[in-house]
Design an enzyme around this catalytic site. Structure first.
Site, PDB file in Angstrom:
ATOM      1  N   ASP A  49     -42.714   2.578 130.686  1.00 16.59           N
ATOM      2  CA  ASP A  49     -42.757   4.015 130.926  1.00 16.59           C
ATOM      3  C   ASP A  49     -41.904   4.721 129.878  1.00 16.59           C
ATOM      4  O   ASP A  49     -41.049   4.122 129.247  1.00 16.59           O
ATOM      5  CB  ASP A  49     -42.209   4.339 132.323  1.00 16.59           C
ATOM      6  CG  ASP A  49     -42.995   3.634 133.409  1.00 16.59           C
ATOM      7  OD1 ASP A  49     -44.214   3.504 133.241  1.00 16.59           O
ATOM      8  OD2 ASP A  49     -42.390   3.198 134.395  1.00 16.59           O
ATOM      9  N   LEU A  56     -48.595   4.102 132.415  1.00 12.53           N
ATOM     10  CA  LEU A  56     -47.429   3.605 133.141  1.00 12.53           C
ATOM     11  C   LEU A  56     -47.346   2.095 133.000  1.00 12.53           C
ATOM     12  O   LEU A  56     -48.350   1.411 132.814  1.00 12.53           O
ATOM     13  CB  LEU A  56     -47.536   3.972 134.621  1.00 12.53           C
ATOM     14  CG  LEU A  56     -47.704   5.451 134.962  1.00 12.53           C
ATOM     15  CD1 LEU A  56     -47.827   5.616 136.469  1.00 12.53           C
ATOM     16  CD2 LEU A  56     -46.552   6.264 134.422  1.00 12.53           C
ATOM     17  N   SER A  57     -46.131   1.570 133.108  1.00  9.31           N
ATOM     18  CA  SER A  57     -45.967   0.125 133.114  1.00  9.31           C
ATOM     19  C   SER A  57     -46.593  -0.445 134.378  1.00  9.31           C
ATOM     20  O   SER A  57     -46.703   0.225 135.411  1.00  9.31           O
ATOM     21  CB  SER A  57     -44.486  -0.241 133.055  1.00  9.31           C
ATOM     22  OG  SER A  57     -43.845   0.114 134.267  1.00  9.31           O
ATOM     23  N   LEU A  58     -47.003  -1.710 134.301  1.00  9.73           N
ATOM     24  CA  LEU A  58     -47.582  -2.360 135.474  1.00  9.73           C
ATOM     25  C   LEU A  58     -46.585  -2.399 136.625  1.00  9.73           C
ATOM     26  O   LEU A  58     -46.965  -2.251 137.796  1.00  9.73           O
ATOM     27  CB  LEU A  58     -48.017  -3.785 135.111  1.00  9.73           C
ATOM     28  CG  LEU A  58     -49.428  -3.948 134.548  1.00  9.73           C
ATOM     29  CD1 LEU A  58     -49.652  -5.373 134.094  1.00  9.73           C
ATOM     30  CD2 LEU A  58     -50.471  -3.538 135.569  1.00  9.73           C
TER      31      LEU A  58
END
Length: 273
Positions: A49, A56-58
């Site tokens: 992020d 977005l990051s996982l």
């Protein structure tokens, strides 16, 4: 290494970073939703992020979708469609026709629609709208997810929530906490339908410490997260944020297309007399 092995490694790494097993519905969605249509549309591949407001990051996606706690056939509104990956995750859980997403950035809407279509979730409705206004045409919603940081969800979103619904949002500025709030169980209604707090001093003290908006209580938190703040009209990428400069440019563009008189067609007065 085949796709199944890569996905298994990804999930194992997520559980390690989150510090707990992933809930079964979210795990199933991770296993079924393809990553390629969404990752290819993000310059960072969804790795972290921060600067990219659309990806977005996982780890953050899992935290948000887990906190949403959506069930099959729940009506869900996602504010901030981004590249559409988290929208697809939710669509896998509740059904694509039950998911509505909005984004203030027109390019994000186009990208999310294309990505969702490529991934097989074309039934999701993605619309260009100011997230602070929600999407009242399809309200009420059982679940509302904000993919943008706010101190508290806008009033319009709270009003579009079903009585037993839940709102999930990154709370705060800078590094945030993913918060899930629900209508407060410590409030009732008087004869006029006005919300009133119960006469319980311990509950009232707890409510005073809860940063949830009036009439709501925090039921779950995850974190940390670092998402971009919610944008208002005029702040989306490609739009001049200084109002004076923006309006000057708009006036200049209109003047450029305006007829000033000398462009009028030539009139042969000899033929008209």
């Amino acid at each position: 290494m085949d796709d199944a092995s890569l996905r298994a490694d990804m999930i194992e790494g997520l559980e390690h970073s989150i510090g707990e097993p992933i809930d079964p519905p979210v795990l199933t969605a991770l296993q079924r939703v393809p990553r390629d249509p969404f990752v290819d549309d993000s310059p960072r591949g969804g790795a972290a992020d921060g600067d990219d407001p659309h990806s977005l990051s996982l780890e953050t996606v899992v935290r948000l979708v887990t906190a949403l706690d959506a069930d099959e056939d729940d009506a869900v509104l996602v504010v901030g469609a981004g590249v559409g990956y988290s929208v697809a995750m939710i669509a896998e859980i509740v059904g694509a026709r039950r998911v509505h997403a909005v984004d203030i950035d027109r390019s994000a809407v186009v990208a999310a629609r294309s990505n969702l279509d490529a991934a097989g979730y074309e039934a999701v409705l993605v619309d260009r709208a100011d997230g602070a206004d929600g999407l009242p045409a399809y309200a009420p919603y059982d679940r509302i997810l904000l993919e943008a940081a706010v101190i508290e969800p806008p009033r319009a979103l709270r009003e579009q929530l079903a009585p037993d619904g839940r709102i999930v949002y990154p709370r705060g500025a800078g590094v945030q906490t993913v918060a899930a709030i629900e209508p407060s169980s410590t409030e009732g209604s008087d004869a006029n339908g006005t919300s009133v707090a119960d006469d319980n001093s311990e509950q009232s003290t707890d409510a005073d410490d809860d940063p949830a908006p009036a009439g709501f209580e925090t039921v779950e938190t995850h974190g940390p997260a670092r998402l971009q703040p919610m944008l208002v009209e005029g702040e989306q990428p490609g739009v001049e944020r200084n109002r004076t400069r923006r309006e000057d440019a708009e006036h200049a563009e209109r003047d450029r297309h305006r007829r000033h008189g000398w462009e009028q067609d030539w009139i042969d007065w000899d033929d008209r007399i």
